[in-house]
Design an enzyme around this catalytic site. Sequence first.
Site, PDB file in Angstrom:
ATOM      1  N   HIS A 263       5.021  40.781 103.568  1.00  0.00           N
ATOM      2  CA  HIS A 263       4.790  39.356 103.333  1.00  0.00           C
ATOM      3  C   HIS A 263       3.337  38.977 103.611  1.00  0.00           C
ATOM      4  O   HIS A 263       2.531  39.797 104.063  1.00  0.00           O
ATOM      5  CB  HIS A 263       5.767  38.483 104.126  1.00  0.00           C
ATOM      6  CG  HIS A 263       5.612  38.506 105.619  1.00  0.00           C
ATOM      7  ND1 HIS A 263       4.644  37.778 106.276  1.00  0.00           N
ATOM      8  CD2 HIS A 263       6.324  39.140 106.581  1.00  0.00           C
ATOM      9  CE1 HIS A 263       4.765  37.957 107.581  1.00  0.00           C
ATOM     10  NE2 HIS A 263       5.778  38.786 107.792  1.00  0.00           N
ATOM     11  N   CYS A 280       7.230  43.629 110.481  1.00  0.00           N
ATOM     12  CA  CYS A 280       6.961  43.582 109.041  1.00  0.00           C
ATOM     13  C   CYS A 280       5.593  44.187 108.729  1.00  0.00           C
ATOM     14  O   CYS A 280       4.795  44.476 109.620  1.00  0.00           O
ATOM     15  CB  CYS A 280       7.011  42.144 108.545  1.00  0.00           C
ATOM     16  SG  CYS A 280       8.664  41.414 108.612  1.00  0.00           S
TER      17      CYS A 280
END
Length: 430
Positions: A263, A280
């Site tokens: 992301h 992430c």
Amino acid sequence: MQLNLPHRSIGIARALVVACCAAGCVAAAVAATPHKLQRPGAKPAKAAKAVHGRAAPAKVRDGEAEARLIEIYKLIGQAQTRAALARAETLVRDHPNFSLAQLVYGDLLTAQQRPVRVFGDVPDSAVRTGAQALAELREESQQRMRALRERPPLGAIPAQFLQLSPQNKHAIAIDASRSRLYLFENGTAGPKLIADYYISVGKLGIEKTAEGDLRTPLGVYFITSNLDPKSLKDFYGSGALPINYPNPYDARRGKTGRGIWLHGTPPEQFARAPKATDGCVVLANPDLERIIRTVEVRSTPVVIAPSLRWVAPTAAQHDARHFHDVLQAWRNAKASGDVNRLLGFYTPDFALNGKTFEESQPLLKVELGRMRGKEIELKDLSVLRWTDSADTMVVTFGEVPLGARTGVTKRQYWVRQGPQWKIFFEGVVG
């Protein structure tokens, strides 16, 4: 940490650091870097046109801001500080949230008045109050420079890419040691590196094992969806691409956790420190936008490795040919209709679409009965290898009975047990 930098002002507190520890270190690194961080076919950014007396923001390309920062590094290495200052001023104007660029600009302003002792030559008071941010920016700069000095060999591919099928139009490989994501396009000549980007991983590094451990997983994954940025908080930037952690190999080893995404960054932050996420993989928004526009959901593999090993395509093809013999033997066993012969290819803890070994045997018998001894074709075969404490293969293919026009797409996970390869998971790809 980001601070406003008034033009031509020297008495300023600056964002924080930039590179190695001294100007000579970066100059030497830049001089030793023959590669420009310019994407194939990329053109220099044009000056923005004025709108109502103000400069309109320039269109942002993926990798463009980093490429401009590296050009500034090179000018510093060539002792062209005035040219570097002009480039830095434009860069921070276009990207005011790029803290690393802000710091370079601050050092260049200081250099107009006195010698800069070290890159990130901030006042002692700023060092005391922003020591962590200073260290993070130093590491970010070092990682960007390292990735540019240590480029992949021309034409090489990650060792995990034994074979990509035509369905894998793109592939991603992440080198955590270099804070770098490499994007490949897969064509008739095989995978070709088309772009690479700086990334951030977990606050506590890599090798995720449990929910909330602040680590990024290692292994072979696939992009499962493309989340609409309108449904996300600003924290995730331009969007998110979830991956299938935990995969069947992770689950077999008892790893837990969920919600691992590629992301972007919030609007006030251009990039994050090399180790700054909850697990992430995070990119600058322009870089993520390029990936979102490019890759395909469900068919794009994502390899996350501690350090990528680059090999010639011929070496990968050689390993793939050896494994093809194993696949052919499994295919022949399935075509024979002999369930006991077929079961010889599976581990005792094998799972078929979530069913245990005992639960799977009746399902295999039903499937073999439906095949009635017909041979099967393995279409659009892809083979990805992952080696850590065990040697594994992630194999995806279309299973089409001979004479049929269509079949199901399956994914198998194989593990080497001594001289033999065995299947420990098999499932249908939705």
